[in-house]
Design a protein around this motif. Structure first.
Motif, mmCIF file in Angstrom:
data_model
loop_
_atom_site.group_PDB
_atom_site.id
_atom_site.type_symbol
_atom_site.label_atom_id
_atom_site.label_comp_id
_atom_site.label_asym_id
_atom_site.label_seq_id
_atom_site.Cartn_x
_atom_site.Cartn_y
_atom_site.Cartn_z
ATOM 1 N N TYR A 141 0.835 -1.209 0.000
ATOM 2 C CA TYR A 141 0.000 0.000 0.000
ATOM 3 C C TYR A 141 0.869 1.258 0.000
ATOM 4 O O TYR A 141 0.532 2.240 -0.668
ATOM 5 N N SER A 142 1.984 1.233 0.746
ATOM 6 C CA SER A 142 2.834 2.425 0.785
ATOM 7 C C SER A 142 3.359 2.766 -0.605
ATOM 8 O O SER A 142 3.510 3.944 -0.950
ATOM 9 N N GLY A 143 3.645 1.751 -1.427
ATOM 10 C CA GLY A 143 4.055 2.004 -2.799
ATOM 11 C C GLY A 143 2.914 2.478 -3.672
ATOM 12 O O GLY A 143 3.069 3.418 -4.468
ATOM 13 N N LEU A 144 1.748 1.852 -3.529
ATOM 14 C CA LEU A 144 0.584 2.242 -4.324
ATOM 15 C C LEU A 144 0.191 3.691 -4.073
ATOM 16 O O LEU A 144 -0.118 4.438 -5.017
ATOM 17 N N GLN A 145 0.202 4.108 -2.811
ATOM 18 C CA GLN A 145 -0.271 5.455 -2.498
ATOM 19 C C GLN A 145 0.713 6.523 -3.000
ATOM 20 O O GLN A 145 0.299 7.607 -3.396
ATOM 21 N N GLN A 146 2.016 6.207 -3.012
ATOM 22 C CA GLN A 146 2.968 7.161 -3.565
ATOM 23 C C GLN A 146 2.764 7.326 -5.073
ATOM 24 O O GLN A 146 2.738 8.444 -5.601
ATOM 25 N N TRP A 165 8.641 -4.776 -2.815
ATOM 26 C CA TRP A 165 7.185 -4.687 -2.915
ATOM 27 C C TRP A 165 6.726 -3.269 -3.205
ATOM 28 O O TRP A 165 5.728 -3.055 -3.895
ATOM 29 N N GLN A 166 7.440 -2.275 -2.694
ATOM 30 C CA GLN A 166 7.087 -0.896 -3.025
ATOM 31 C C GLN A 166 7.270 -0.615 -4.515
ATOM 32 O O GLN A 166 6.386 -0.045 -5.161
ATOM 33 N N SER A 167 8.411 -1.007 -5.058
ATOM 34 C CA SER A 167 8.679 -0.720 -6.470
ATOM 35 C C SER A 167 7.747 -1.499 -7.388
ATOM 36 O O SER A 167 7.326 -0.993 -8.435
ATOM 37 N N ALA A 168 7.396 -2.729 -7.008
ATOM 38 C CA ALA A 168 6.438 -3.499 -7.807
ATOM 39 C C ALA A 168 5.081 -2.807 -7.834
ATOM 40 O O ALA A 168 4.419 -2.731 -8.880
ATOM 41 N N ALA A 169 4.659 -2.268 -6.680
ATOM 42 C CA ALA A 169 3.379 -1.562 -6.608
ATOM 43 C C ALA A 169 3.412 -0.279 -7.435
ATOM 44 O O ALA A 169 2.435 0.057 -8.132
ATOM 45 N N ILE A 170 4.537 0.447 -7.388
ATOM 46 C CA ILE A 170 4.659 1.679 -8.168
ATOM 47 C C ILE A 170 4.610 1.384 -9.657
ATOM 48 O O ILE A 170 3.921 2.063 -10.426
ATOM 49 N N ALA A 171 5.336 0.336 -10.095
ATOM 50 C CA ALA A 171 5.320 -0.044 -11.506
ATOM 51 C C ALA A 171 3.912 -0.424 -11.950
ATOM 52 O O ALA A 171 3.481 -0.085 -13.060
ATOM 53 N N LEU A 172 3.190 -1.113 -11.077
ATOM 54 C CA LEU A 172 1.819 -1.516 -11.408
ATOM 55 C C LEU A 172 0.934 -0.309 -11.680
ATOM 56 O O LEU A 172 0.157 -0.291 -12.653
ATOM 57 N N ILE A 173 1.045 0.719 -10.842
ATOM 58 C CA ILE A 173 0.245 1.927 -11.041
ATOM 59 C C ILE A 173 0.605 2.619 -12.349
ATOM 60 O O ILE A 173 -0.271 3.052 -13.108
ATOM 61 N N PHE A 174 1.897 2.723 -12.658
ATOM 62 C CA PHE A 174 2.316 3.394 -13.884
ATOM 63 C C PHE A 174 1.747 2.706 -15.127
ATOM 64 O O PHE A 174 1.346 3.358 -16.081
ATOM 65 N N LEU A 226 -5.592 -1.034 1.486
ATOM 66 C CA LEU A 226 -5.319 -0.482 2.815
ATOM 67 C C LEU A 226 -6.070 -1.240 3.893
ATOM 68 O O LEU A 226 -5.536 -1.482 4.982
ATOM 69 N N SER A 227 -7.311 -1.620 3.602
ATOM 70 C CA SER A 227 -8.100 -2.391 4.581
ATOM 71 C C SER A 227 -7.434 -3.727 4.884
ATOM 72 O O SER A 227 -7.304 -4.128 6.050
ATOM 73 N N ILE A 228 -7.002 -4.430 3.839
ATOM 74 C CA ILE A 228 -6.311 -5.710 4.036
ATOM 75 C C ILE A 228 -5.014 -5.489 4.819
ATOM 76 O O ILE A 228 -4.673 -6.253 5.729
ATOM 77 N N ALA A 229 -4.287 -4.422 4.470
ATOM 78 C CA ALA A 229 -3.014 -4.133 5.136
ATOM 79 C C ALA A 229 -3.210 -3.860 6.618
ATOM 80 O O ALA A 229 -2.430 -4.332 7.463
#
Length: 436
Positions: free
Chosen positions: A263-268, A391-400, A419-422
């Protein structure tokens, strides 16, 4: 992975002077100045990321031909994700200081490639930056945590308190890069004529290169840490490296923390790719994006400093984490259920207020995740921080890659579910840890 037993308990009171330097009366010989190293590390990252952060924000604007800018960023974060898998043994062999110096070279090359942007310069630079970014961030977490534990031991201070203070200082200074970088871009690119856009852009990236060189030079003044792997035979085979890399994924506690890292990666990435484009720009215009991001960065920086001061152990981390998450939930629900474009002063205030809330939440996640991993994985820092960046970078790449195909509402729902799951997983972590 063993949980350090010194994580809980009340923080030992201490004077601010004791965090900056140890009392000489306690030591016959003055101990290494670990706080000085944190100051240098923070300033080095400020210089490097003031340049890189602004350059990243400009990619979709200055490199529009065949979507070169956004494609390069997608490649960068995929490379970042891939190399994060092997970053922990690399940092362990190199040592955290050398990993930091080597890691900073990728940012120099990426910014330099923007002076002659093409598929032959940007793509290789993005691939190399993905590798060096994984190295520098694992090195950063390892170096900062090592400095904190050494400082606590030398000065007889509570470990959780020192980790909180050091992380608060680093992330507070680091978050300021968003203010500085955006102001550079605003001053040099605003109001330029059509004919001199290229020269202004090249001047801006030349200044960015100078900032990066200053950051690299500062890295060289860091003290060496005793975290370099002395027994190279530990990594003599691919199987042994693979075992070291995968071992954190066999730890139940790490598995419960990973959703929060994701989630921290997704939200950034949401702020970079969606919030500025679909919330700020319609309300404030393109010229208002820099101001909103500067406010976001200022809120992030202030919150990081305050959250670091309030961190004393696992209990304080838990409270702060839920507080930051609550602010994000407020903004997500606001955008989903009640937000609409309005005219007048209120129309300007709403996006800026959301920027403040989001920046405060991001400051909490940055400081507390780093402190949490440093406390729980005291003796396996490299592996823990490699998981953080993986995991942060994977989440960021996913959003892009997904942002062109998803609506704002779909993105917000995805954030809320993640975020709820987290938070549920983190709540279970608190129960397991308190009971251990």
């Amino acid at each position: 992975m063993a949980v350090d037993g010194n994580r809980d308990g009340p923080a030992v009171p201490f004077l601010e002077e004791e965090i900056g330097s140890c009392s000489l009366s306690r030591q016959v010989r003055p101990p290494p100045n670990h706080a000085r190293d944190v100051h240098i590390l923070s300033l080095a990252f400020l210089f490097i990321f003031s340049a890189y952060g602004a350059a990243q924000n400009l990619q979709s604007t200055v490199n529009t031909e065949e979507d070169l800018g956004t494609t390069s960023l997608g490649i960068l974060y995929l490379s970042f994700t891939f190399f994060s898998v092997v970053a922990s043994p690399v940092v362990r062999v190199l040592g955290s200081k050398f990993a930091l110096v080597l890691g900073s070279t990728g940012y120099f090359l990426f910014i330099a490639s923007n002076l002659k942007p093409s598929w032959y310069t940007m793509v290789p630079a993005s691939l190399y930056l993905g590798f060096t970014a994984s190295i520098i961030w694992v090195g950063q977490g390892t170096y900062l945590t090592s400095a904190a534990f050494s400082h606590a031991e030398d000065c007889h201070l509570h470990e959780g308190t020192v980790i909180g203070n050091f992380n608060g200082e680093f992330w507070g200074v680091f978050a300021s890069h968003q203010v500085i970088g955006n102001l550079f871009s605003l001053v040099l690119l605003h109001g330029g004529k059509e004919g001199d856009n290229l020269s202004r852009k090249n001047l801006l990236f030349t200044i960015f290169l100078c900032c990066t060189v200053l950051g690299i030079a500062l890295m060289c003044f860091l003290s060496k840490r005793n975290d370099k792997e002395s027994n190279s035979s530990a990594y003599s085979s691919f199987g042994s490296v693979l075992k070291y890399v995968i071992s954190p994924l066999l730890d139940k506690q790490m598995l419960l923390i990973i959703p929060l890292i994701v989630y921290s990666g997704l939200q950034q990435a949401f702020v970079w790719a969606e919030f500025t484009n679909k919330v700020v720009t319609p309300a404030l215009g393109i010229s208002g994006v820099g101001g909103a991001m500067a406010i976001y960065g200022a809120a992030d920086a202030i919150c990081s400093l305050v959250a670091g001061k309030l961190t004393s152990g696992f209990y304080s981390i838990t409270l702060l984490m839920y507080g930051g998450a609550s602010l994000h939930i407020i903004v997500i629900l606001w955008l989903l259920l009640g937000y609409s474009l309005t005219s007048g002063v209120v129309g300007y205030i709403y996006p800026l207020l959301m920027s403040i809330f989001w920046g405060v939440g991001n400051g909490v996640f940055n400081t507390q995740l780093s402190a949490l991993l440093g406390i729980l994985y005291k003796h396996e820092k490299e592996a823990a921080f490699a998981q953080l960046k993986l995991w942060q970078s994977a989440a960021i790449a996913l959003i892009f890659f997904l942002s062109p195909y998803l609506t704002l509402e779909a993105m917000l729902i995805g954030l809320l579910v993640t975020l709820s799951i987290a938070l549920l997983a983190f709540f279970y972590t608190t129960l397991r840890t308190d009971g251990s």
